[in-house]
Design an enzyme around this catalytic site. Structure first.
Site, PDB file in Angstrom:
ATOM      1  N   ALA A 190       0.821  -1.207   0.000  1.00 32.79           N
ATOM      2  CA  ALA A 190       0.000   0.000   0.000  1.00 32.79           C
ATOM      3  C   ALA A 190       0.863   1.269   0.000  1.00 32.79           C
ATOM      4  O   ALA A 190       2.091   1.217   0.070  1.00 32.79           O
ATOM      5  CB  ALA A 190      -0.929  -0.019   1.204  1.00 32.79           C
ATOM      6  N   HIS A 191       0.202   2.395  -0.057  1.00 33.44           N
ATOM      7  CA  HIS A 191       0.857   3.707  -0.092  1.00 33.44           C
ATOM      8  C   HIS A 191       1.747   3.920   1.132  1.00 33.44           C
ATOM      9  O   HIS A 191       1.401   3.521   2.248  1.00 33.44           O
ATOM     10  CB  HIS A 191      -0.192   4.812  -0.146  1.00 33.44           C
ATOM     11  CG  HIS A 191      -1.126   4.802   1.022  1.00 33.44           C
ATOM     12  ND1 HIS A 191      -0.909   5.550   2.151  1.00 33.44           N
ATOM     13  CD2 HIS A 191      -2.265   4.121   1.249  1.00 33.44           C
ATOM     14  CE1 HIS A 191      -1.892   5.339   3.008  1.00 33.44           C
ATOM     15  NE2 HIS A 191      -2.734   4.469   2.490  1.00 33.44           N
TER      16      HIS A 191
END
Lengths: 349, 349, 349
Positions: free
Chosen positions: B242-243
């Site tokens: 994820a980010h």
């Protein structure tokens, strides 16, 4: 397509309750059927649901009485429903070749009769595509890949070099067949730094006849030898099949399951969604794995396995969770109690 | 490719048991090796398996006696096996440029020497591709992306704008690098309706040198700053990063694992398959996470963590499952027993 | 883009603490903000963190005192941060049409104004693409697909025939919408061999307005009827949505979750990552499912559910794991102790 009920019965090798019976233009489950559809009742105990359906006709188990609705008696109504779904909604059979001008087909590729190759598909050197097969837009068929007859490959699929795919196979969009397996050796370099050294994979993948592979599923090539997906295996979306895995014929694998390297699953198994099987494990024939189980050791033929923890209200889970770690302590306290109580009894007698 | 055993030993910087020794045309594990292959025995305790192999020669740990088979002694036979797998099966090095006529290369893109760009690949504005790198068919390299040297990107990969990719990186088919991270703010509109408001992500992704990324893996761009995959990190298929995640150098992440936003994993870790790490968690250096564990809080350096529930026969699990919720009650009953038994003892004395 | 603080306040329908205030060129969280950025503090309790940020200005909850930093008071600072992220980093609006010469657009497709169709995209027969929508490179839009206005579809997406997609939808790279659901009937052929018979899926998929779909997510078409993704639903990467699933408006689903066939989730729910929901289950409105839970039965409105087992040190887990199976035995031993102790008491009295 419109068919009279008796034509449908004839297609199934069965008999209709009326001749010619109503005209049928589709096949749908009870709750979705319109008054132009035929539907089905899988088992006697569901017959009461038939009254709620608008269906024009129904496939029923043998020996049912069916009030006021034309019907066809079947040994396995759900199977006949599936056969009719192909009749009405199956992928169209092509009667001529249709290779897009924008497709990139290597001159050495051998392309059978009545093959469809859609826009921008890439067919590599020495690839072989059997008669009646269709290749979706943007699908890449690598060098030396062989594909059988009447196979359907949807768009944006990647097939790495030298993979072998059978006949009547279906591969959905975005699937990746034959990428390198995941394997590294750890070593230290001359300066003492740890490094991962890739094992390049010289093996291949074999997808046998009548297999279906879901969207965005990955099947890796073997380190050496062959990753094998047996005939009639059905694999859902987003599934991971690692290098050197062997899946026996007829096994069905639901979405997001993963099978790690060198493990095998026998024939006619059923794997629920989000199942995980660790590496080097052998799962027998006819095994049922409930959704979300983790398999860490061999499973004998015919086993039905469960084991993932179900959800519960968060406030309860917070207490339960803290007790998992205390299970050894709880057992010890039970043992101590047993000893004390036994001693009490002895003291008394 | 055919090599004499002593040529292979020379490549590894070691010595063969005979000169020139047998001719070798491949490298395979014990059970797959043909009589033209070299194989390996990883540890002394596996030496007994060598008898079952057809291999023409073998890499063995130092100090072994190897009856009737030419051999090379190695400090780390598995690592040398991996080095030989590259020698025999590594991706071909290109000695000239090969840009497909059908590729769409933006005029402002800077393309190094000996670059391969396959059919229909799209190279965006101001993208930069280093020497010796190859870009697969249908792969999209977004605007402003930079890619180092000798990197291999397979077909159907999508690289969003402004991602930075190092040298000697491998990205398998279908991977998506740099899509928006998953972040929304909940609000109510003027009519009182709940709505999700997207956070547009202005950050980027950096893939450092020698990273390998599996098929159909997603690595999201940062909300601000950079999602970082450290040098020599190896990521399997269908993994979610994820980010704003940060993975330290050399860490290995098996298939279908997921690491949620803003979490980090240290260097040289090993994550099994289907692992989940929640957001904003820090996993230390050299941590081993067993397959399918869920990480909900920070993990110190060097920890070995397990925790996913294994499968058991379904009939047993049905009973076990119902007892999970009753663990607090069971503990309470143990406590009550302890109190009573203690009281009994006191009463008696 | 550069804006004065009062211009930003005006955009948000609020007032700035100074006029015109500093010039702002971006919007970032506290720890990433530069001295040209505006940042935000979500809640009063985080105000102390503001001192560590370089931000030129800040969005704060109403009623805060903000020492030495220009500010804008907001009812929901995080929501206004998200609104500003769109202002600064939102996808560019197109003021003219831009259809790549290499795209393959069927002559019967209806294309609105200001539509972007990137290189090699394929737009099928009778497809309809609304104004302001953009289609990424290599994306395949099947026959009869309808797409609303101002929708953004990234590269390498596959949309199967007859799917309906709303306005202002975002679909990330590699997603697959409308593949066949996973359904087979088991039958035996005339020779007694077991076989799987595919149910061809005649239903469709509807993606309503303002939905976002992550990279490599799969949403299957219905067997009959429609798989429905409600307005404003947000779905992360690598998620599986099976046939005939219905997701209510505003629900948010994190990465690698899977929802099996014919299940439904109500409105404004929150599903953590790696959640699994089995088939034919109904999850109510406003439900929160913690990361990695497994849902096996209906969940009432407003429930907060947890239940996946957390990681623990491997040595401890080995002992815990062996006790899971012994829970029924442990309960039995507690019961026996209770009986014995009670009997002891009776004997004594």
């Amino acid at each position: 397509m419109n068919l009279k009920l008796d034509e449908i019965a004839h297609f199934l090798g069965k008999e209709a309750s009326e001749t010619p019976g109503p005209e049928i233009s589709g096949v749908r489950p009870l709750e979705f059927a319109t008054d132009k559809d035929i539907t089905y009742v899988a088992e006697a105990k569901f017959m009461r649901l038939l009254g709620t359906s608008k269906a024009a006709a129904v496939l029923v188990p043998r020996g049912m009485s069916v009030p006021e609705r034309p019907f066809i008696e079947c040994t396995n109504p759900e199977a006949d429903f599936a056969r009719l779904s192909k009749l009405f909604y199956g992928y169209p059979k092509k009667s001529c070749s249709n290779v897009s001008e924008s497709a990139s087909v290597h001159p050495t590729a051998r392309i059978g009769d009545h093959v469809t190759i859609d826009a921008y598909a890439v067919i590599g050197k020495n690839a072989e595509i059997g008669s009646g097969t269709s290749i979706g837009a943007h699908t890449v068929v690598g060098e030396g890949v062989s594909i059988g007859q009447d196979t359907t490959i949807f768009p944006n699929v990647t097939i790495y070099p030298c993979v072998a795919i059978g006949s009547r196979v279906i591969i959905h969009a975005g699937a990746v067949i034959g990428a390198d397996g995941f394997g590294y050796a750890r070593d230290v370099d001359s300066s003492g730094s740890v490094m991962n050294i890739k094992k390049f994979h010289s093996g291949s993948v074999e997808i046998q006849d009548d297999v279906e592979i879901g969207a965005l599923t990955a099947i890796d090539r073997a380190l050496a030898g062959v990753t094998t997906i047996g005939a009639d295996v059905k694999i859902d979306n987003l599934v991971q099949i690692a290098h050197n895995v062997n899946i026996g014929p007829g096994t069905v694998i639901a979405s997001q399951s993963g099978i790690a390297g060198s493990s095998s699953v026998g024939s006619f198994g059923m794997l629920g969604g989000q199942v995980g099987i660790r590496d080097h494990v052998s799962v027998g024939n006819g095994v049922v794995l409930a959704t979300r189980v983790g398999i860490y050791r061999d499973v004998p033929d015919g086993s039905v396995m469960a084991g993932s923890i179900p959800a519960m209200p968060h406030t309860i889970f917070l207490r339960v969770q803290s007790l998992f770690k205390r299970l050894p302590e709880m057992l010890e306290r039970i043992r101590n109690l047993e000893r004390t109580v036994l001693q009490n009894r002895k003291d008394k007698s």
